[in-house]
Write an enzyme that holds these catalytic residues in place. Structure first.
Site, mmCIF file in Angstrom:
data_model
loop_
_atom_site.group_PDB
_atom_site.id
_atom_site.type_symbol
_atom_site.label_atom_id
_atom_site.label_comp_id
_atom_site.label_asym_id
_atom_site.label_seq_id
_atom_site.Cartn_x
_atom_site.Cartn_y
_atom_site.Cartn_z
ATOM 1 N N ASP A 1 0.840 -1.203 0.000
ATOM 2 C CA ASP A 1 0.000 0.000 0.000
ATOM 3 C C ASP A 1 0.876 1.255 0.000
ATOM 4 O OD1 ASP A 1 -2.595 -1.508 0.497
ATOM 5 O OD2 ASP A 1 -1.406 -2.124 2.221
ATOM 6 N N GLU B 1 2.137 -6.478 -5.067
ATOM 7 C CA GLU B 1 1.802 -5.716 -6.275
ATOM 8 C C GLU B 1 3.015 -4.961 -6.844
ATOM 9 O OE1 GLU B 1 -1.983 -3.766 -6.466
ATOM 10 O OE2 GLU B 1 -1.156 -2.054 -7.546
ATOM 11 N N ASP B 2 3.652 -4.158 -6.013
ATOM 12 C CA ASP B 2 4.696 -3.298 -6.567
ATOM 13 C C ASP B 2 5.916 -4.100 -7.028
ATOM 14 O OD1 ASP B 2 5.614 -0.565 -7.132
ATOM 15 O OD2 ASP B 2 7.134 -0.999 -5.627
#
Ligand code: TRH
Length: 393
Positions: A25, A285-286
Site C-alpha cells: 500500500d 503488487e509493486d
C-alpha cells in the site's frame, strides 16, 4: 511535454494511504507520489497512517513527525482529527476511505477537486470495463472515479518512471562491459545448460513465508552447479536462516547454494537489486510490477485472499502473460506458480526442474513482455491525462 505542465505547474495533489499490511500500500503510494512530484511538477502531500512501515522503504522518514518533507513531497501523519484544505487532485489509494470532514470540504469547493480511487492491479477482464467509471458519493454527490491499473490498453496501465528503462539498459550495458573486460566471469543472458558450470545462477527471492522453501532449495542445488540466492529481510529470510544456523546472513546448502539474506533497501534502489538476477521471486503488487520491468523470468507469490479468490487474479495474469509463450514454457511457468502459491512441497522439485529446462525461452519472453508493456502509456501519465480532461485545464 504534456500541455497542462505549462499551464498549471503547481497543481496540488493529495494521496491518502492506509497501510493494511506489509509494504504494497505504501510502496505503490510512495512510488506514485515521487513520480507525480518529480515528473509532473505536482505539489504532492502524502497522508499516511503508518510511518513506521513507510520508514522501511524510505529511511529518512521520521516516525513521530506529524508533518515532514521528503524528496519535495509533504508527508503527513494521518491522525483521526486531521483537517486539511483539499487539493485539486485527490487520490484515495485502495479505497482507504477519506475523512468525512475532507469529503465535505471537497464538496464545498468550486471547481470540485478531481477525486480518484486508485485500485489494486489486476489482469482480469472486467477491469477494463470499470476503469474510469464514476461513482457518486451518496451524501455530497461528488464523483469518485475508479482508476484501475492493468496490463491492457483499456486500463490505467502500470507505474513506470520516465527514465526507468533507460537506466536499466545502461545498467545492463555496464554489466556486459565488465564481463567483456574480464572483471567478472559472468554472462548476463542465461542459456541452460551451456553456462551451468561457468557462473553462478542468481536468484532474488522476495516472498511471504512458504512451506515449499526447503524443497525448493533442495531442487535448486540439483539443477545448477552454483546458485546465489538473495533474500531480503522478512519472514522468508527468517525461514531461510532457520534452515541453517550460519551467522552473518549467509547460508550454505550442500555447498552449491549460497543464500544471502539482505537488509531492506530504500525503494529507489529496489530495481537495482533485481536487474543483475536471472530469476526473480516477487509478491504483492509493486515488486510484481518491478519484476516485469526488470524483464527477467519471475514467479509471483500473490497476496492470498479468503476462499482462494486470489487464484482468479493469478490465473488471469498467467493467461495474458502466457498467451504468446511456447506451450512447454507456459506449462512449466504455470506449474511453478501453482506449486509456489499452493506451497505444494511434493511437487516442488519437478516444477523447478521443468522451469529450469525452459529458462532460455522464459528469459526471451520476459524481454518481449516488458517491451510490449512499455508501448502502453504509464499509469501516472494516464492519471494526469484524465485529470486534465476532467478538470478542464
Ligand atoms: O509487501 P507486499 O506483500 O505488499 C502488499 C500488501 O500486503 C498489500 O496489503 C496487498 O494488498 C498487496 O501486497 C497486494 O508486496 P509489494 O506490493 O511488492 O510491496 C513491497 C514494497 O517494498 C515495494 O514497493 C518494493 C519495496 N521494497 C523496497 O523498497 N526495498 C526492499 O529492499 C524490498 C525488499 C522491497
Amino acid at each position: 511535454m504534456i500541455p497542462f505542465l505549462r499551464i498549471a505547474p503547481t497543481i496540488t495533489c493529495d494521496i491518502f494511504c492506509r497501510v493494511v499490511d506489509n509494504f504494497g500500500d505504501i510502496g505503490v503510494s510512495w512510488r506514485l507520489a515521487r513520480q507525480l512530484s518529480s515528473e509532473f511538477a505536482l505539489q504532492v502531500r502524502l497522508i499516511v497512517d503508518d510511518l513506521a512501515c513507510f520508514q522501511k522503504l524510505a529511511f529518512d522518514v521520521v516516525v513521530n513527525a506529524d508533518s515532514q518533507c521528503l524528496d519535495g513531497i509533504t508527508i503527513l501523519q494521518w491522525h483521526k482529527n486531521l483537517h486539511l484544505e483539499p487539493a485539486q487532485c485527490v487520490i484515495e489509494a485502495f479505497q482507504c476511505a477519506l475523512p468525512t470532514s475532507y469529503i465535505n470540504a471537497m464538496a464545498a469547493m468550486t471547481p470540485s477537486p478531481v477525486w480518484l480511487n486508485l485500485e489494486y492491479l489486476s489482469a482480469e477482464g472486467w477491469i477494463g470495463e470499470h476503469h474510469l467509471l464514476p461513482s457518486p458519493h451518496p451524501k455530497t454527490g461528488l464523483n469518485k472515479f475508479f482508476f484501475f491499473p492493468g496490463f491492457q490498453a483499456n486500463t490505467g496501465g502500470l507505474i513506470r518512471e520516465q527514465s526507468l528503462l533507460l537506466q536499466q539498459q545502461q545498467f545492463q550495458l555496464q554489466l556486459e562491459g565488465e564481463i567483456e573486460h574480464g572483471h567478472q566471469h559472468e554472462h548476463t543472458r542465461v542459456d541452460r545448460p551451456a553456462l551451468a558450470d561457468v557462473r553462478p545462477l542468481k536468484i532474488f527471492m522476495f516472498g511471504y513465508e512458504n512451506a515449499a522453501l526447503p524443497a525448493l532449495f533442495k531442487s535448486i542445488t540439483q539443477s545448477w552447479s552454483h546458485t546465489i540466492c538473495t533474500v531480503p529481510d522478512g519472514a522468508l529470510a527468517r525461514q531461510a536462516k532457520a534452515l541453517n544456523m550460519e551467522p552473518e546472513g549467509a547460508v550454505e546448502v550442500e555447498m552449491k547454494l549460497q543464500v544471502q539474506t539482505i537488509k531492506f533497501h530504500p525503494q529507489p534502489e529496489f530495481d537495482r537489486l533485481l536487474w543483475p538476477q536471472d530469476v526473480l521471486f516477487v509478491r504483492g503488487e509493486d515488486s510484481f510490477v518491478r519484476a516485469q520491468w526488470a524483464a527477467k523470468p519471475f514467479i509471483w507469490q500473490i497476496y492470498p485472499q479468503a476462499e482462494r479468490t486470489h487464484w482468479l487474479k493469478l490465473n488471469a495474469f498467467l493467461d495474458l502473460y502466457c498467451a504468446e509463450l511456447a506451450s512447454d514454457a507456459a506449462v512449466a511457468l504455470r506449474e511453478l506458480h501453482r506449486v509456489w502459491n499452493d506451497e505444494d512441497i511434493d511437487a516442488t522439485g519437478a516444477a523447478w526442474e521443468a522451469f529450469m529446462r525452459q529458462l532460455g525461452p522464459l528469459s526471451k519472453h520476459a524481454l518481449m513482455w516488458a517491451q510490449k508493456l512499455s508501448e502502453m502509456p504509464d499509469l501516472a501519465t494516464q492519471l494526469m491525462t484524465f485529470y486534465a480532461k476532467t478538470a478542464k485545464i
